[in-house]
Design an enzyme around this catalytic site. Structure first.
Site, PDB file in Angstrom:
ATOM      1  N   ASP A   1      36.506  35.053  53.543  1.00  0.00           N
ATOM      2  CA  ASP A   1      35.648  34.118  52.785  1.00  0.00           C
ATOM      3  C   ASP A   1      35.003  33.054  53.671  1.00  0.00           C
ATOM      4  OD1 ASP A   1      36.262  35.355  50.356  1.00  0.00           O
ATOM      5  OD2 ASP A   1      38.091  34.197  50.152  1.00  0.00           O
TER       6      ASP A   1
ATOM      7  N   ASP B   1      38.019  33.356  43.828  1.00  0.00           N
ATOM      8  CA  ASP B   1      38.359  34.749  44.063  1.00  0.00           C
ATOM      9  C   ASP B   1      39.398  35.127  42.998  1.00  0.00           C
ATOM     10  OD1 ASP B   1      38.395  37.070  45.539  1.00  0.00           O
ATOM     11  OD2 ASP B   1      40.129  36.459  46.702  1.00  0.00           O
TER      12      ASP B   1
ATOM     13  N   ASP C   1      40.523  32.442  50.444  1.00  0.00           N
ATOM     14  CA  ASP C   1      41.720  32.416  51.285  1.00  0.00           C
ATOM     15  C   ASP C   1      41.387  32.373  52.766  1.00  0.00           C
ATOM     16  OD1 ASP C   1      40.781  34.938  51.408  1.00  0.00           O
ATOM     17  OD2 ASP C   1      42.419  35.853  50.261  1.00  0.00           O
TER      18      ASP C   1
END
Length: 777
Positions: free
Chosen positions: A669, A466, A665
């Protein structure tokens, strides 16, 4: 200052015969000679000196009636499991019904290992008997013909007296495990040892007390040869191997014990009246106020209420730079307070603390099984019956075609095969490496949830990361303010900040903070309106102001022509540029960027060097994402991605045959983390056990990812080496023990040498696994 209500024990009625012990809750007679202690204008009664001592160490805690609260949070009794068969769980120590290995505590403790103590004692007693037995049987080789001095018959009786207690007492755990393995139809190393030692001893008993049952050709000079010394030396050597193994297995838990020792044993409690004293850590309850002085370990998880200091979190995150802590910040138990004094309110106690969760996670990884272990299990299941078959074939072959005394040779060969072939090293090869790796990872801020995640991590070829918070700081900052002709920078920024005061967006905070840094106090916006995905507008100081992207300006019918180039230049640098319009005219541009973490560029270079492809998946716009990717050398960019798209991306890569690790995180996700071959949770230390991830990094950056990859590769290599040692050793050892080299070079292994070789193979596997403790991450 303390939050929770302290329900004081009510003083017993004046005429009451008994009082409640505040420590253990027992009823105590109120007699003249009773153990008492006065505190806070009340007299407390105790059932024993131990309870009174506990009370005196922390009177406030027990007088407040908090003992009942902590009894609810105390951990259950220790449970024990088999290192090779984690499905076996027992409430007390013992041996595994499947493989016969000693069960070990599920979380290492500082308690002495009872089995190690017992086996060490048995080892020394066996060794004490083995030495005189060796002198009697082999003394002639070194010029000590003890056997000739004593005569054959007396020598045999002395040997019997020395060997019998060893067989009946010292070797008892071996025979017990061997019998259980036969009863449970799960043949293992103890089956082979007990068969080998039992056969040697029984043969010797007949040779001593009924030599007449043997034909004449089995006699050696004065009588039939015995194997007492072989049986005892084998037992002594197996004990040496077991003691070395137990000690080494204990060392694999060192990393967990080191983690457990990070938390201090006491905490400095601040009472509501402001007085302070050191209380035992187990008496700290949620909501207690504690003082942490410079140089002290933070005792427990909490929130800073007053003071500021920098805290060294390296033992939990593996990162050397201390973190600044002020009012409202969270602190983690086990970290070190460097310079200032902090007052903290406890938020998590007992098993809920970050440290306790890390210990539990590492202990869980030790108990889990790697897929590669299945190979060893399949081999072991056919291995023991095959070895027994080889021993039987060797026995009859020597009996039928061996030289005189054929029976003696036959027994020696059969016993040697049974002893040398112990699959103990094979069973240890995987668990011992996983255990050591899990501990080493924890020290470097890489938490491994299970062995499978570690094995898969070594095989991954693609990593999805990310952008926000992983590659970048996750805290946007104002970088540029560009004013058009006729407007001032401060005026543009002040109006933008006034609008953003009504907004929830993370970028809004960056603009407001930027204005404050320039000592501007933004006004208030009226008629505030947020347009999703475009920007905000309102009235500030009587003027119509709008702040947003190109789409917002288009909607308001404002031409952004000359400003477009400026905005594009800013976006090409990875910044988010927003137009500020006053009364229908563009007054300027404010740009915000989320700074890239200092460690990111190096980490990506290292990941490329480790052979990984890196894909960035972000919700940000394409231009900004591409600018960041260019700067960092990232292989592929997927911009404007929603959480559900990340899972689709994982599935798309799987369809192309890639092995994928997803770093995120944890919250949005979670589906992608679960879909990936390895889910890697970027934890900043608060929510450690992210359920959908196999590996948790205690720092939310990519350095941990590099460490996890290096650890996984080193562990898998170590396991392969261990399995090779164990297989190669058995493949070579069994035929030599059976006597295959005797016709060629006259070599027949003595059962004692076979026992030494067997112990050595286990020790070599453990020593190799322990090298992982020093692996450079």
């Amino acid at each position: 200052m303390s939050d929770h209500a302290h329900h004081h024990h009510s003083a017993p009625e004046p005429g009451a015969k008994t009082a409640t012990d505040p420590v253990c809750g027992m009823q105590v007679e109120r007699r003249e000679d009773a153990r008492t202690r006065d505190y806070g204008g009340e007299t407390f009664y105790f059932c024993s000196d131990g309870c009174r001592e506990k009370f005196e160490a922390d009177p406030y805690f027990y007088a407040s009636g908090n003992a009942e609260m902590t009894s609810k949070q105390s951990p259950p009794g220790t449970q024990y499991t088999c290192p090779m068969h984690p499905e076996v769980v027992r409430d007390e120590p013992g041996s595994c019904p499947i493989c016969g290995m000693a069960l070990e505590p599920m979380t290492p403790s500082d308690e002495p290992n009872e089995e190690l103590t017992d086996f060490t004692r048995r080892m020394w007693v066996s060794a004490a008997a083995a030495v005189p037995l060796m002198i009697i049987t082999m003394g002639e080789l070194v010029g000590l013909p003890v056997r000739a001095w004593l005569g054959h018959q007396l020598s045999v009786y002395v040997e019997f007296v020395l060997a019998t207690p060893i067989i009946l007492w010292a070797a008892q755990p071996f025979f017990k495990r061997g019998w259980e393995s036969i009863r449970n139809v799960s043949p293992n190393m103890w089956t082979l040892i007990s068969l080998g030692v039992g056969a040697a001893y029984l043969y010797s008993l007949f040779a001593t007390f009924a030599p007449g049952v043997f034909p004449d050709q089995y006699r050696m000079g004065d009588g039939v040869g015995t194997y007492y010394e072989a049986a005892v030396v084998i037992i002594a050597l197996v004990f040496v191997g077991q003691v070395l193994e137990l000690r080494a297995r204990e060392r694999t838990g060192d990393a967990i014990r080191a983690l457990m020792d990070l938390a201090p044993k006491t905490a400095r409690r601040i009472l509501p009246d402001g007085t302070e004293y050191d209380a035992p850590l187990e008496n700290i309850v949620e909501g207690d106020m504690l003082r942490v002085r410079p140089g002290d370990s933070v005792p427990i998880d909490g929130e800073v209420v007053e003071g500021r200091s920098s805290v060294d979190e390296s033992m939990i995150t593996g990162e050397p730079v201390p973190i600044e802590k002020t009012e409202g910040d969270r602190v983690t138990g086990g970290t070190i307070n460097k310079n200032g004094t902090l007052a903290i309110r406890t938020t998590q106690v007992g098993a809920d603390t970050v440290l306790a969760q890390i210990v539990e996670m590492v202990a869980g990884a030790r108990r889990s099984r790697a897929p590669i272990q299945g190979l060893a299990d399949r081999v072991a299941s056919v291995f023991v019956p095959a070895v027994v078959a080889v021993a039987i074939i060797a026995f009859f072959t020597w009996l039928l075609v061996g030289p005189d005394p054929a029976l003696a040779y036959a027994i020696a060969a059969a016993v040697s095969v049974l002893i040398i072939a112990c699959p103990c090293a094979l069973g240890l090869a995987t668990p011992i490496s996983i255990t050591t790796a899990a501990g080493r990872g924890a020290q470097a801020g890489v938490l491994i949830k299970d062995a499978e995640a570690l094995e898969r991590m070594a095989r991954v070829d693609t990593v999805i990361v990310d952008k926000t918070g992983t590659l970048t700081e996750g805290k946007p900052k104002l970088t540029d303010v560009v004013a058009r002709d006729g407007f001032e920078e401060d005026q543009v920024l002040s109006l933008a900040a006034a609008l953003e005061r009504g907004s929830e967006h993370p970028l809004a905070e960056a603009i407001i903070e930027g204005a404050r840094a320039r000592d501007l106090e933004p006004g208030r916006a009226e008629e505030f309106d947020a347009v999703t995905g475009k920007g905000v507008r309102g009235v500030v100081d009587g003027r119509r102001v709008a702040l947003g992207n190109h789409a917002m300006m288009k909607e308001l019918g404002i031409a952004a022509d000359p400003s477009d180039e400026t905005a594009d230049t800013l976006r090409a640098k990875g910044k988010t540029a927003m137009y500020v319009a006053i009364e229908g005219t563009i007054a300027g541009i404010v740009a915000v960027a989320d700074p890239i973490k200092d460690s990111t560029a190096d980490a990506i270079r290292d990941l490329h060097a480790l052979g990984l492809t890196i894909i960035m998946a972000t919700g940000d716009n394409q231009r900004t994402a591409e600018a960041v990717a260019r700067q960092l050398g990232i292989d592929e960019v997927r911009a404007g991605v929603l959480p559900e798209d990340k899972q689709k991306l994982v599935e798309e890569l799987h369809a192309k045959g890639a092995s994928v690790a997803m770093a995120g995180d944890g919250v949005n996700d979670a589906p992608a983390l679960a879909a990936a071959d390895v889910g890697i949770a970027m934890s900043t230390g608060a929510d450690v056990a992210v359920e959908s991830a196999g590996i948790t990094l205690m720092r939310g950056d990519l350095v941990g990812l590099v460490r996890a990859r290096k650890l996984a590769v080193a562990t898998l290599r170590n396991i392969r080496q261990n399995l090779f040692f164990a297989f190669a050793y058995n493949a070579a050892g069994v035929p030599i023990a059976a006597g295959i080299l005797y016709p060629v070079i006259g070599l027949l292994l003595s059962p004692m040498i076979a026992a030494a070789a067997m112990s050595l193979s286990s020790v070599s596997v453990i020593s190799n696994a322990l090298r992982l403790r020093r692996v450079k991450l």
